[in-house]
Scaffold this motif. Structure first.
Motif, PDB file in Angstrom:
ATOM      1  N   LYS A 153     -71.013  69.474  39.987  1.00 14.66           N
ATOM      2  CA  LYS A 153     -71.395  70.108  41.253  1.00 14.66           C
ATOM      3  C   LYS A 153     -71.953  69.075  42.220  1.00 14.66           C
ATOM      4  CE  LYS A 153     -72.319  74.742  39.522  1.00 14.66           C
ATOM      5  NZ  LYS A 153     -73.331  75.797  39.372  1.00 14.66           N
ATOM      6  N   ILE A 154     -72.729  68.150  41.704  1.00 16.11           N
ATOM      7  CA  ILE A 154     -73.286  67.083  42.543  1.00 16.11           C
ATOM      8  C   ILE A 154     -72.165  66.223  43.103  1.00 16.11           C
ATOM      9  CG2 ILE A 154     -74.678  64.981  42.547  1.00 16.11           C
ATOM     10  CD1 ILE A 154     -76.486  66.366  40.471  1.00 16.11           C
ATOM     11  N   LEU A 155     -71.229  65.836  42.259  1.00 17.21           N
ATOM     12  CA  LEU A 155     -70.108  65.018  42.712  1.00 17.21           C
ATOM     13  C   LEU A 155     -69.266  65.747  43.760  1.00 17.21           C
ATOM     14  CD1 LEU A 155     -68.954  63.373  39.345  1.00 17.21           C
ATOM     15  CD2 LEU A 155     -70.172  62.289  41.239  1.00 17.21           C
ATOM     16  N   GLU A 156     -69.051  67.024  43.569  1.00 10.70           N
ATOM     17  CA  GLU A 156     -68.285  67.815  44.536  1.00 10.70           C
ATOM     18  C   GLU A 156     -69.018  67.909  45.871  1.00 10.70           C
ATOM     19  OE1 GLU A 156     -65.244  69.718  46.239  1.00 10.70           O
ATOM     20  OE2 GLU A 156     -65.209  68.850  44.226  1.00 10.70           O
ATOM     21  N   ALA A 157     -70.321  68.085  45.823  1.00 14.17           N
ATOM     22  CA  ALA A 157     -71.114  68.143  47.051  1.00 14.17           C
ATOM     23  C   ALA A 157     -71.061  66.805  47.791  1.00 14.17           C
ATOM     24  CB  ALA A 157     -72.554  68.518  46.732  1.00 14.17           C
ATOM     25  N   LYS A 158     -71.158  65.712  47.065  1.00 18.42           N
ATOM     26  CA  LYS A 158     -71.061  64.383  47.686  1.00 18.42           C
ATOM     27  C   LYS A 158     -69.696  64.180  48.316  1.00 18.42           C
ATOM     28  CE  LYS A 158     -74.421  61.864  44.898  1.00 18.42           C
ATOM     29  NZ  LYS A 158     -74.644  60.747  43.967  1.00 18.42           N
ATOM     30  N   LYS A 159     -68.669  64.637  47.636  1.00 13.99           N
ATOM     31  CA  LYS A 159     -67.299  64.511  48.151  1.00 13.99           C
ATOM     32  C   LYS A 159     -67.150  65.278  49.464  1.00 13.99           C
ATOM     33  CE  LYS A 159     -62.503  65.373  46.850  1.00 13.99           C
ATOM     34  NZ  LYS A 159     -61.608  65.915  45.820  1.00 13.99           N
ATOM     35  N   ARG A 160     -67.665  66.515  49.515  1.00 15.51           N
ATOM     36  CA  ARG A 160     -67.592  67.317  50.740  1.00 15.51           C
ATOM     37  C   ARG A 160     -68.376  66.651  51.871  1.00 15.51           C
ATOM     38  NH1 ARG A 160     -68.692  71.539  47.184  1.00 15.51           N
ATOM     39  NH2 ARG A 160     -70.797  71.710  48.047  1.00 15.51           N
ATOM     40  N   TYR A 161     -69.535  66.096  51.540  1.00 16.42           N
ATOM     41  CA  TYR A 161     -70.359  65.415  52.540  1.00 16.42           C
ATOM     42  C   TYR A 161     -69.618  64.207  53.112  1.00 16.42           C
ATOM     43  CZ  TYR A 161     -74.160  62.622  54.501  1.00 16.42           C
ATOM     44  OH  TYR A 161     -74.943  61.861  55.331  1.00 16.42           O
ATOM     45  N   GLU A 162     -69.021  63.417  52.256  1.00 21.06           N
ATOM     46  CA  GLU A 162     -68.314  62.215  52.710  1.00 21.06           C
ATOM     47  C   GLU A 162     -67.113  62.558  53.572  1.00 21.06           C
ATOM     48  OE1 GLU A 162     -69.232  59.055  52.576  1.00 21.06           O
ATOM     49  OE2 GLU A 162     -71.067  59.670  51.561  1.00 21.06           O
ATOM     50  N   GLN A 163     -66.485  63.688  53.336  1.00 20.40           N
ATOM     51  CA  GLN A 163     -65.336  64.099  54.141  1.00 20.40           C
ATOM     52  C   GLN A 163     -65.741  64.450  55.567  1.00 20.40           C
ATOM     53  OE1 GLN A 163     -63.734  67.257  51.742  1.00 20.40           O
ATOM     54  NE2 GLN A 163     -62.349  65.886  50.649  1.00 20.40           N
ATOM     55  N   LYS A 164     -67.007  64.739  55.793  1.00 21.88           N
ATOM     56  CA  LYS A 164     -67.510  65.103  57.111  1.00 21.88           C
ATOM     57  C   LYS A 164     -68.024  63.895  57.889  1.00 21.88           C
ATOM     58  CE  LYS A 164     -69.059  69.629  55.536  1.00 21.88           C
ATOM     59  NZ  LYS A 164     -70.227  70.508  55.376  1.00 21.88           N
ATOM     60  N   ARG A 165     -67.987  62.729  57.297  1.00 23.98           N
ATOM     61  CA  ARG A 165     -68.579  61.541  57.910  1.00 23.98           C
ATOM     62  C   ARG A 165     -67.520  60.551  58.359  1.00 23.98           C
ATOM     63  NH1 ARG A 165     -71.803  58.408  54.205  1.00 23.98           N
ATOM     64  NH2 ARG A 165     -72.746  57.536  56.050  1.00 23.98           N
ATOM     65  N   LEU A 166     -67.856  59.787  59.374  1.00 26.43           N
ATOM     66  CA  LEU A 166     -67.060  58.645  59.805  1.00 26.43           C
ATOM     67  C   LEU A 166     -67.998  57.447  59.782  1.00 26.43           C
ATOM     68  CD1 LEU A 166     -64.610  57.244  61.112  1.00 26.43           C
ATOM     69  CD2 LEU A 166     -65.594  57.897  63.322  1.00 26.43           C
ATOM     70  N   VAL A 167     -67.631  56.432  59.053  1.00 21.96           N
ATOM     71  CA  VAL A 167     -68.462  55.236  58.951  1.00 21.96           C
ATOM     72  C   VAL A 167     -67.748  54.089  59.656  1.00 21.96           C
ATOM     73  CG1 VAL A 167     -69.529  53.578  57.380  1.00 21.96           C
ATOM     74  CG2 VAL A 167     -69.430  56.003  56.755  1.00 21.96           C
ATOM     75  N   LYS A 168     -68.448  53.465  60.588  1.00 21.11           N
ATOM     76  CA  LYS A 168     -67.929  52.301  61.302  1.00 21.11           C
ATOM     77  C   LYS A 168     -68.799  51.100  60.937  1.00 21.11           C
ATOM     78  CE  LYS A 168     -64.849  53.815  64.277  1.00 21.11           C
ATOM     79  NZ  LYS A 168     -63.509  53.302  64.284  1.00 21.11           N
ATOM     80  N   HIS A 169     -68.163  50.021  60.593  1.00 20.77           N
ATOM     81  CA  HIS A 169     -68.898  48.811  60.214  1.00 20.77           C
ATOM     82  C   HIS A 169     -68.951  47.862  61.407  1.00 20.77           C
ATOM     83  CE1 HIS A 169     -68.977  49.859  55.968  1.00 20.77           C
ATOM     84  NE2 HIS A 169     -67.760  50.337  56.162  1.00 20.77           N
ATOM     85  N   VAL A 170     -70.066  47.189  61.543  1.00 27.60           N
ATOM     86  CA  VAL A 170     -70.250  46.204  62.602  1.00 27.60           C
ATOM     87  C   VAL A 170     -70.586  44.886  61.944  1.00 27.60           C
ATOM     88  CG1 VAL A 170     -71.611  45.562  64.616  1.00 27.60           C
ATOM     89  CG2 VAL A 170     -71.126  47.968  64.159  1.00 27.60           C
ATOM     90  N   SER A 171     -69.888  43.854  62.351  1.00 23.87           N
ATOM     91  CA  SER A 171     -70.194  42.540  61.784  1.00 23.87           C
ATOM     92  C   SER A 171     -70.762  41.635  62.881  1.00 23.87           C
ATOM     93  CB  SER A 171     -68.944  41.907  61.171  1.00 23.87           C
ATOM     94  OG  SER A 171     -67.965  41.673  62.158  1.00 23.87           O
ATOM     95  N   PHE A 172     -71.634  40.736  62.477  1.00 20.73           N
ATOM     96  CA  PHE A 172     -72.251  39.780  63.380  1.00 20.73           C
ATOM     97  C   PHE A 172     -72.045  38.383  62.821  1.00 20.73           C
ATOM     98  CE2 PHE A 172     -74.679  43.682  63.883  1.00 20.73           C
ATOM     99  CZ  PHE A 172     -74.734  43.813  65.254  1.00 20.73           C
ATOM    100  N   ASN A 173     -71.684  37.473  63.689  1.00 18.58           N
ATOM    101  CA  ASN A 173     -71.580  36.076  63.300  1.00 18.58           C
ATOM    102  C   ASN A 173     -73.000  35.506  63.321  1.00 18.58           C
ATOM    103  OD1 ASN A 173     -71.434  33.180  63.572  1.00 18.58           O
ATOM    104  ND2 ASN A 173     -69.242  33.438  63.885  1.00 18.58           N
TER     105      ASN A 173
END
Length: 59
Positions: free
Chosen positions: A6-26
């Motif tokens: 149930k925990i894994l399923e909840a995490k999966k549903r949560y991640e499907q609702k998110r957009l993660v953008k990475h920012v890199s700095f020199n």
């Protein structure tokens, strides 16, 4: 105890609702940006979101 599946399923549903953008700095060429992020924008994610909202309101 909560079922691990149930925990894994909840995490999966949560991640499907998110957009993660990475920012890199020199680290050599953008030292001032890195310093700002580390000191002034400790909560970088929320700082970025607020900055975007401000820009959108100006349009």
């Amino acid at each position: 105890m909560v079922d691990k599946e149930k925990i894994l399923e909840a995490k999966k549903r949560y991640e499907q609702k998110r957009l993660v953008k990475h920012v890199s700095f020199n680290l050599e060429k953008e030292k001032e940006l890195v310093e700002f992020v580390q000191t002034e924008a400790a909560d970088f994610s929320n700082w970025v979101k607020e900055t975007i909202k401000e820009k959108m309101q100006k349009k």
